[in-house]
Design an enzyme around this catalytic site. Structure first.
Site, PDB file in Angstrom:
ATOM      1  N   SER A 106     -70.545 -48.793  69.566  1.00  0.00           N
ATOM      2  CA  SER A 106     -69.999 -49.867  68.734  1.00  0.00           C
ATOM      3  C   SER A 106     -69.058 -50.791  69.505  1.00  0.00           C
ATOM      4  CB  SER A 106     -69.271 -49.286  67.519  1.00  0.00           C
ATOM      5  OG  SER A 106     -70.210 -48.708  66.649  1.00  0.00           O
ATOM      6  N   THR A 159     -65.248 -51.719  66.309  1.00  0.00           N
ATOM      7  CA  THR A 159     -65.862 -52.947  65.803  1.00  0.00           C
ATOM      8  C   THR A 159     -64.834 -54.068  65.569  1.00  0.00           C
ATOM      9  OG1 THR A 159     -67.539 -51.533  64.798  1.00  0.00           O
ATOM     10  CG2 THR A 159     -67.531 -53.856  64.132  1.00  0.00           C
ATOM     11  N   ASP A 278     -72.546 -46.091  59.484  1.00  0.00           N
ATOM     12  CA  ASP A 278     -72.663 -45.390  60.773  1.00  0.00           C
ATOM     13  C   ASP A 278     -72.292 -43.916  60.635  1.00  0.00           C
ATOM     14  OD1 ASP A 278     -72.797 -45.342  63.782  1.00  0.00           O
ATOM     15  OD2 ASP A 278     -70.655 -44.898  63.559  1.00  0.00           O
ATOM     16  N   HIS A 347     -76.885 -42.683  67.906  1.00  0.00           N
ATOM     17  CA  HIS A 347     -77.426 -44.030  67.695  1.00  0.00           C
ATOM     18  C   HIS A 347     -78.842 -44.096  68.258  1.00  0.00           C
ATOM     19  CE1 HIS A 347     -73.002 -45.613  68.066  1.00  0.00           C
ATOM     20  NE2 HIS A 347     -73.194 -44.851  67.001  1.00  0.00           N
TER      21      HIS A 347
END
Ligand code: MG
Ligand code: ZN
Length: 384
Positions: A106, A159, A278, A347
């Site tokens: 991220s 983020t 997430d 991910h």
């Protein structure tokens, strides 16, 4: 003798671990989390597609951390076939790889979206040589626009940090918090109070923010009534909890920030993160994914409501990467039931959707790279 005890201890520990692992495989608890059984749905409005100009005065960028098509579709099914997101007519797909990895994290994903440059995994607002890169939020601020950040995670998490901080590691939370003081950001709402107050360097950043004329508040019910001025909303010590704990913090914070930022006659740029899709993906939990997809969708609804009436606001929704290798095995649009499956706890490299509404939205169609998104926003909002 000691050696024997150690061997016995190691044996016992490994026995316990494998028993626990078997529990994990055999119990239904996992499967329960994989199926969202359905529930109440909310009503979704359809917004006008008539806008005032070719270029936006304001931009609201949503990053739904970990979202790709399965998460989006899980949300769509859970809300029985409708989402605020279905108002978006212009859509594209973005690749998400970082400078050094096929699968991004991220930090590199956020930096790509905030600067238009690829960097190494873990890096916040710096390039592959660890040199700071100006972000779209900083450029907007230089142009005299109001700026804001909203997140359900800590505001110092990767983020939101990517838009305002410049640090070689996403784990440098205290340094990231201090970077907020180097800017004139107008509004930020998220968790992370402790990174501003419990610090190795002894600084009290809440006091420093207050000296810089920020109102610092921790209760979302106080925050939501603030209409102007500079605001630091730190609604959790670290991250805000799941929905049952945080309630409608994200849609409320989104509306509050829009209200304050829209006082600026020149316009504004803000980034809103739906952080926890997430975490649902990492946990292999369809329930968690659905909860946070729907929460983020309602926050998008607040942005669309403002944009539809304002007619000069571009809303862009995308993600930094996919999480969980999620797919959908079963669903029901009548009951909202959706059964997910996950292929990894991490991910993946799959593309993410890009959706746009408002003046300039037609720029966000087709195949693109994540770095193209801030470049397009910069061209439309800042003009070069
Ligand atoms: Mg995030
Ligand atoms: Zn993640």
């Amino acid at each position: 003798m000691i050696q024997k005890i150690l061997i016995l201890a190691a044996f016992l520990i490994s026995g316990l671990t494998s028993a626990a692992q078997n529990d994990y495989l055999e119990s239904d608890a996992e499967d329960v989390e994989k199926t969202y059984i359905g529930g109440e749905s909310y009503e979704v409005k359809t917004f006008s597609q008539n806008f005032k100009a070719k270029k936006p005065k304001n931009v609201i960028l949503f990053i739904v951390d970990g979202m790709s098509l399965p998460h989006l579709h899980a949300g769509l099914t859970a809300n029985k076939g409708s989402l605020f997101l279905t108002n978006f007519k212009y859509m594209g797909l973005a690749t998400t790889h970082s400078a050094n990895k096929y699968i991004t994290d991220s930090a590199a994903g956020g930096t790509a979206l905030s600067t238009g440059q690829k960097t190494t995994n873990g890096a916040i607002g710096v390039d592959v040589n660890k040199k700071p890169i100006k972000t779209i939020l900083e450029e907007a601020e230089e142009k005299g626009l109001a700026t804001g950040l909203v997140s359900t995670s800590s505001i110092t998490h990767a983020t939101p940090a990517s838009f305002i901080a410049h640090q070689e590691s996403r784990n440098m939370y205290e340094e990231i918090a201090a970077d907020f003081l180097k800017t004139d950001i107008d509004v930020f709402i998220g968790g992370g109070y402790k990174h501003f107050t419990e610090r190795k360097d002894g600084r009290n950043l809440v006091e420093e923010l207050t000296q810089k004329n920020y109102r610092v508040e921790q209760d979302i019910n106080t925050i939501k009534n603030i209409k102007n001025g500079k605001l630091a909303g730190l609604t959790a010590s670290e991250h805000n909890g799941r929905m049952d704990e945080r309630g409608d913090m994200l849609p409320v914070a989104t509306s509050t920030a829009i209200n304050i930022l829209s006082n600026n006659k020149k316009g504004f740029f803000m980034m809103v993160e739906g952080s926890q899709v997430d975490w649902g993906g990492h946990a292999g939990s369809t329930i968690y994914v659905v909860e946070d997809m729907l929460d983020t969708d309602r926050a998008v609804g607040k942005a669309l409501e403002f944009a539809a009436q304002n007619k000069q606001t571009l809303v862009v929704v995308t993600s930094d990467h996919e999480t969980g290798g999620m797919t959908i095995l079963e669903g029901n649009y009548e009951t909202g039931m959706v059964k997910g499956e996950f292929t990894t706890g991490g991910h993946t490299g799959i593309m993410v959707p890009v959706m746009a509404y408002g003046p300039g939205a037609e720029q966000f169609t087709g195949f693109m790279d994540n770095t193209d998104i801030p470049k397009k926003i910069r061209k439309l909002l800042i003009g070069n």
